[in-house]
Design an enzyme around this catalytic site. Sequence first.
Site, PDB file in Angstrom:
ATOM      1  N   ARG A 294       0.854  -1.178   0.000  1.00 10.15           N
ATOM      2  CA  ARG A 294       0.000   0.000   0.000  1.00 10.15           C
ATOM      3  C   ARG A 294       0.898   1.239   0.000  1.00 10.15           C
ATOM      4  NH1 ARG A 294      -3.540  -2.828  -1.442  1.00 10.15           N
ATOM      5  NH2 ARG A 294      -5.587  -3.178  -0.521  1.00 10.15           N
TER       6      ARG A 294
ATOM      7  N   HIS B 159      -1.072  -0.119  -9.871  1.00  8.79           N
ATOM      8  CA  HIS B 159      -1.720  -1.029  -8.916  1.00  8.79           C
ATOM      9  C   HIS B 159      -2.241  -2.293  -9.626  1.00  8.79           C
ATOM     10  CE1 HIS B 159      -3.786  -1.106  -4.716  1.00  8.79           C
ATOM     11  NE2 HIS B 159      -3.639  -2.336  -5.165  1.00  8.79           N
TER      12      HIS B 159
HETATM   13  C1  GLV Z   1      -5.419  -5.335  -3.762  1.00  9.66           C
HETATM   14  O1  GLV Z   1      -4.756  -4.361  -3.593  1.00  9.66           O
HETATM   15  C2  GLV Z   1      -5.973  -6.178  -2.716  1.00  9.66           C
HETATM   16  O2  GLV Z   1      -5.945  -5.767  -1.560  1.00  9.66           O
HETATM   17  O3  GLV Z   1      -6.440  -7.287  -3.017  1.00  9.66           O
END
Ligand code: GLV
Length: 310
Positions: free
Chosen positions: A225, A273
């Site tokens: 994150r 991401h």
């Molecule tokens: C993606 O970032 C997840 O938490 O699955």
Amino acid sequence: MNVLFYTASAEHAQWMAALRQALPGAALRDWSANAAAGQPAADYAIVWRPPPELIRELAGVRAVFNLGAGVDAIAGAPSWPQGVPLIRVEDAGMAEQMIEYVTYAVLRCFREIARYEVLQRERSWLPLARLDKRAFGVGVLGMGVLGSKVAAAIAAFGFPVSGCSRQAKSLTEVRSYSAKDLLTFLATCRVLVCMLPLTPATRGLLDRRVFSALPRGAYVVNVARGDILVEQDLLDALGNGGLSGAMLDVFAEEPLPVTHPFWRHPAITITPHISAVTQVGASAAQIADKIRRIESGLAVSGVVDAAQAY
Ligand code: GLV
């Protein structure tokens, strides 16, 4: 059985279809803030980044399923109903993707591909001396379901791999450290791979203190994150040679703002991401299986520890 569903993601229709197929006997209701009064009470909820109004409706459910591995969007919610278990998706096709991504980052770094890309632009034919793999330590910070599998996959290439987690894990191919030995662990990491959950304890953890405990010229990979990493400290460490580069998949603000200095930094590789995208079919099947287990009075894995927030 009544199941409440919510996601604002683009895969909404895909999720609904997969959950209908995985839970054929259930009445699946799409949550909406303006739903008419008198809706049947839900037995289970399946959600991704639910708004506070929805969280307040979860008090009576038997369990809430999170449509992903990271539960940071809900685990710390002040209005979370006491005693309602929150269950995350475990692997369901994410480990394979994480292994691909991190392996790419480690091999790219070890084989010095970024330097060859610069040499190519200069039309310069310059073989570099091979680096010593035994001295090229890779460290995985966060040894959960995904981190442990990534550490084992990297070890299979012959790199010395270390893993650090709140409590040390025992994995034969990986040297394990607990959080109290973080600084000793960091000294082993020519590449540091962050796979931690975002919790109050990990927010801002990757800061100047951590970067300066790594061997000089280390490389940082963040697939966890964005808020775990202090962005200015990363830029400073790249600027003063403490770090040689970074591959980042997650950011404090997503999408990464167009004016952000990371975009144009020559030592930073950015991806949007995508290191491990939740697989709709496999995840829906896993959630349905866990619902059936709970209905039969059996235990399920992946339940978030409220005290640790992951
Ligand atoms: C993606 O970032 C997840 O938490 O699955």
